[in-house]
Design a protein around this motif. Structure first.
Motif, PDB file in Angstrom:
ATOM      1  N   THR A  16      -5.914  -0.068  -3.764  1.00 62.35           N
ATOM      2  CA  THR A  16      -7.191   0.420  -4.288  1.00 62.35           C
ATOM      3  C   THR A  16      -8.067   0.972  -3.158  1.00 62.35           C
ATOM      4  OG1 THR A  16      -7.012  -1.117  -6.121  1.00 62.35           O
ATOM      5  CG2 THR A  16      -9.199  -0.243  -5.674  1.00 62.35           C
ATOM      6  N   ASP A  41      -4.022  -0.183 -13.243  1.00 65.38           N
ATOM      7  CA  ASP A  41      -3.905  -1.628 -13.060  1.00 65.38           C
ATOM      8  C   ASP A  41      -4.676  -2.334 -14.176  1.00 65.38           C
ATOM      9  OD1 ASP A  41      -3.991  -4.229 -12.207  1.00 65.38           O
ATOM     10  OD2 ASP A  41      -4.361  -3.722 -10.109  1.00 65.38           O
ATOM     11  N   ASN A  45      -9.850  -2.379 -10.976  1.00 67.65           N
ATOM     12  CA  ASN A  45     -11.078  -2.401 -10.169  1.00 67.65           C
ATOM     13  C   ASN A  45     -11.259  -1.150  -9.324  1.00 67.65           C
ATOM     14  OD1 ASN A  45      -9.178  -2.949  -8.229  1.00 67.65           O
ATOM     15  ND2 ASN A  45     -10.430  -4.432  -7.151  1.00 67.65           N
ATOM     16  N   ASP A 134      -3.923   4.829  -9.184  1.00 69.09           N
ATOM     17  CA  ASP A 134      -3.861   3.544  -8.479  1.00 69.09           C
ATOM     18  C   ASP A 134      -3.048   2.600  -9.362  1.00 69.09           C
ATOM     19  OD1 ASP A 134      -4.295   1.217  -7.062  1.00 69.09           O
ATOM     20  OD2 ASP A 134      -6.420   1.033  -7.611  1.00 69.09           O
TER      21      ASP A 134
HETATM   22 MG   LIG Z   1      -5.941  -2.761  -6.647  1.00 66.12          MG
END
Ligand SMILES: [Mg+2]
Ligand SMILES: Nc1ncnc2c1ncn2[C@@H]1O[C@H](COP(=O)(O)OP(=O)(O)OP(=O)(O)O)[C@@H](O)[C@H]1O
Length: 255
Positions: A16, A41, A45, A134
């Motif tokens: 991330t 994910d 986040n 991500d």
């Molecule tokens: Mg991450």
């Protein structure tokens, strides 16, 4: 057609953080190009890392509609309805958009929902110059093949032999799953000065090395201040290292 960059790696390796800093490079160096960040994910986040707040219910919604098609309003096709919700879930950041996928509710088979999602993301992606995904640590997302075509895959590894071996397994998995990966690059994160001690291990990976990001106190301090990578100083070691990595791969991006 967008250029798709995917970031993979073991849990906590820095996916991330790297994705966020890479997006900053794109913002700075590909001015005028549009960017969409995809948080694949389920414990999403990336939005926080980029200083925005995302609605991460899209996978659950698609799964629900796939199982209960009668929830689609009359006079609307299922695809149109989902497309509308996907578009609605896209949030605007400073210079980029972001879509968080979220997680399905409960166990079950999501093949149908995943196929729908893939088609929706493919369609959405076409509106942007760059898509940066991500990924989650467990690689579920790649296994679910919600991404089929990756132009550039970054595998992030911590500076350990175990981390590097796991990075190699990730690369092998993309081959087994027959995901089309045009180019793959290794990024070693939280590295000491130079990567000399692990050089032999890195050379054995069968994946070109894009560069190392040092252990950086400024990055660590961000988490203490609940700040995000957008506010990381350009003078910080990690920012500078990602800038060098970006230069290393920039010839691929501009093809
Ligand atoms: Mg991450
Ligand atoms: N170069 C670095 N120097 C110092 N700390 C770092 C560095 N890179 C990442 N970190 C810290 O390590 C932790 C994990 O980083 P990050 O969240 O980017 O990893 P991740 O691979 O996305 O994790 P997850 O698998 O949980 O999604 C964070 O607290 C982050 O601030």
């Amino acid at each position: 057609m967008s250029y798709t960059i995917a970031v993979c790696g073991k849990g906590g390796s820095g996916k991330t953080t790297f994705s966020g800093l890479l997006i900053r490079q794109l913002l700075e160096k590909q001015k005028g190009d549009s960017i969409i960040a995809i948080d694949a994910d389920p414990n999403a986040n990336l939005d926080e890392a980029l200083g925005v707040s995302a609605d991460n219910s899209i996978v659950a919604l698609i799964d629900d509609i796939a199982k209960n098609p009668d929830k689609v309003p009359k006079g609307m096709t299922k695809n149109r309805y989902l497309e509308y919700h996907v578009q609605d879930a896209v949030v605007e950041g400073e210079g980029f958009d972001l879509l968080a996928m979220g997680r399905p509710e409960g166990p079950g088979c999501y093949c149908y929902a995943n196929n729908l999602l893939r088609a929706l993301i493919d369609k959405l992606g076409k509106a942007y110059s760059y898509m940066v995904i991500d990924n989650e640590a467990g690689m579920e997302h790649l296994s679910r093949r919600t991404t089929r075509k990756i132009d550039l895959l970054f595998v992030v590894s911590e500076y350990t032999v175990i981390g590097l071996r796991s990075a190699k397994r990730i690369l092998d998995l993309t081959r087994e799953l027959e995901i089309s990966v045009k180019e793959a690059r290794l990024v070693v994160n939280k590295a000491p000065q130079g990567v000399d001690k692990l050089r032999t291990e890195i050379d054995k990976m069968g994946m070109p090395f894009a560069g190392a990001i040092p252990q950086d106190e400024d990055v660590f301090n961000l988490s203490l201040d609940s700040a995000n990578v957008m506010s990381l100083s350009q003078d910080s070691k990690a920012f500078q290292a990602v800038s060098r990595i970006y230069e290393e791969v920039s010839c691929l991006l501009n093809k």
